[in-house]
Design a protein around this motif. Sequence first.
Motif, PDB file in Angstrom:
ATOM      1  N   THR A 198     -30.135  -3.019  -1.536  1.00 42.56           N
ATOM      2  CA  THR A 198     -29.770  -1.740  -0.910  1.00 42.56           C
ATOM      3  C   THR A 198     -30.988  -0.876  -0.582  1.00 42.56           C
ATOM      4  N   HIS A 199     -30.731   0.195   0.138  1.00 41.23           N
ATOM      5  CA  HIS A 199     -31.780   1.075   0.668  1.00 41.23           C
ATOM      6  C   HIS A 199     -32.688   1.645  -0.423  1.00 41.23           C
ATOM      7  N   ASP A 200     -32.149   1.803  -1.643  1.00 39.31           N
ATOM      8  CA  ASP A 200     -32.948   2.414  -2.712  1.00 39.31           C
ATOM      9  C   ASP A 200     -33.734   1.372  -3.509  1.00 39.31           C
ATOM     10  N   ILE A 247     -28.539   9.226  -2.135  1.00 37.14           N
ATOM     11  CA  ILE A 247     -27.507   8.211  -2.343  1.00 37.14           C
ATOM     12  C   ILE A 247     -28.084   7.080  -3.180  1.00 37.14           C
ATOM     13  N   GLY A 248     -27.411   6.772  -4.267  1.00 39.67           N
ATOM     14  CA  GLY A 248     -27.879   5.712  -5.157  1.00 39.67           C
ATOM     15  C   GLY A 248     -26.823   4.629  -5.304  1.00 39.67           C
ATOM     16  N   SER A 249     -27.267   3.404  -5.521  1.00 42.90           N
ATOM     17  CA  SER A 249     -26.348   2.271  -5.649  1.00 42.90           C
ATOM     18  C   SER A 249     -26.677   1.523  -6.939  1.00 42.90           C
ATOM     19  N   THR A 293     -23.593   6.751  -5.927  1.00 41.79           N
ATOM     20  CA  THR A 293     -23.650   8.182  -6.243  1.00 41.79           C
ATOM     21  C   THR A 293     -24.169   8.980  -5.045  1.00 41.79           C
TER      22      THR A 293
END
Lengths: 241, 241
Positions: B73-75, A196-198, A212
């Motif tokens: 965010t997490h990424d 999961i991408g932001s 995504t």
Amino acid sequence: VSTAAVLVIGNEILSAKVVDENGPFLARELRALGVELRRIETVPDEMPLIIDALWRCLASAQWVFTSGGIGPTHDDVTIAAVAQAFGRRVVQDEATMRLLRARYGEKLNAARMRLAEVPEGARVEFHQGYLFPVISLDNVTILPGVPSLLREGFSRIRERFRVAPIFSRALYFNLGEGVLAEHLDATVARFPTVGIGSYPRFDEADHRVKVTFDGRDQTAVQAALEFLRARLPVEAIVRED
Amino acid sequence: VSTAAVLVIGNEILSAKVVDENGPFLARELRALGVELRRIETVPDEMPLIIDALWRCLASAQWVFTSGGIGPTHDDVTIAAVAQAFGRRVVQDEATMRLLRARYGEKLNAARMRLAEVPEGARVEFHQGYLFPVISLDNVTILPGVPSLLREGFSRIRERFRVAPIFSRALYFNLGEGVLAEHLDATVARFPTVGIGSYPRFDEADHRVKVTFDGRDQTAVQAALEFLRARLPVEAIVRED
């Protein structure tokens, strides 16, 4: 899981004389083939740096593609570097030598003969209608740096790398990441197999964040998207693909 | 000699969702500033890979620039990775917290507070008229991945990296590399301080090979060009820059 690494060799890219097209091209192609690209390294035309990067690429991915450093001049050191990385000698490929003799005759000088040099034990594949062979050694494929030639070479071998596809979906939000973050965390925790991408935007786009969802399990990818969607108001979602 | 390495952090580039603009932008800027770019690495949003690449970049260049992985965010793991690479804790920057409190008030949630996180001991520079600070730790500058923000951040600090310029000249030949190679070898041997590159074309361009001469000693760069030119017939040279 099929993985790849790309090693771009060329002072011209680091010195900004040329913008690299080969890394982005291989990223697109590998993605379409279901291969996960794990790294791209761009290094100068220097043997020790190429060998060091090759070892790392080999340790981190199943397939390695090099771009550049092939040819008859002093700055073309990729063949020698691949050979040294594998502890092999550089030898003359006989099939390539026959073609060079036919083409150049008495004009076949030392520089042109360098075009026949390959790491010992390399696979040298000629394909109908093409002038140059694709050279590979174990899981390293050595491609030329000129973008049109790299594309041509890769097109001849691409299907051998195809595996199960990676599915991708996306949601576009009119909310910022500061609001979305906790819902993303919950989705990441619930769907560990989905990447999961932001991606925030700060321009005139119709959305503020694109999220995504990527994975080989299409059902899980779709479920992760639905899970995040259900946590947010309908009007927060601009569109999806 | 001033050198740099660029570390591009982002799954979106490896998965071909986005073509990286930041590597080429920094390559152009660093070149214009006289800084020699030694490597570009593109890695996923994964702490161990970022830390490993950071160590390598730090070992191979004087300045390191990271692109991407900044946000709530997490990424977004770049801050944590830089901290860990230096053996530092992640702390809240007080000046950033004050701005976040003023901006968000009661809406300042945990995700937004992540925007204030920096490696302990980092330099956090706010510049008049800009919303976000430029964060650096020792010789690592941490830049955002959104291209417009990266450019803006870099523009505020670029002059501190300027050193003596790198001079560059080029000759364009209507001969192939097979003929030029021995003359290039002689030039390389005679001018060890000049970087000489040879770039063949296989398209409709007006030349077949571009030869470039780069170095900090303008006299040596010009002399290398003249040396190569004198070894070849006048009509072999299409033009120069």
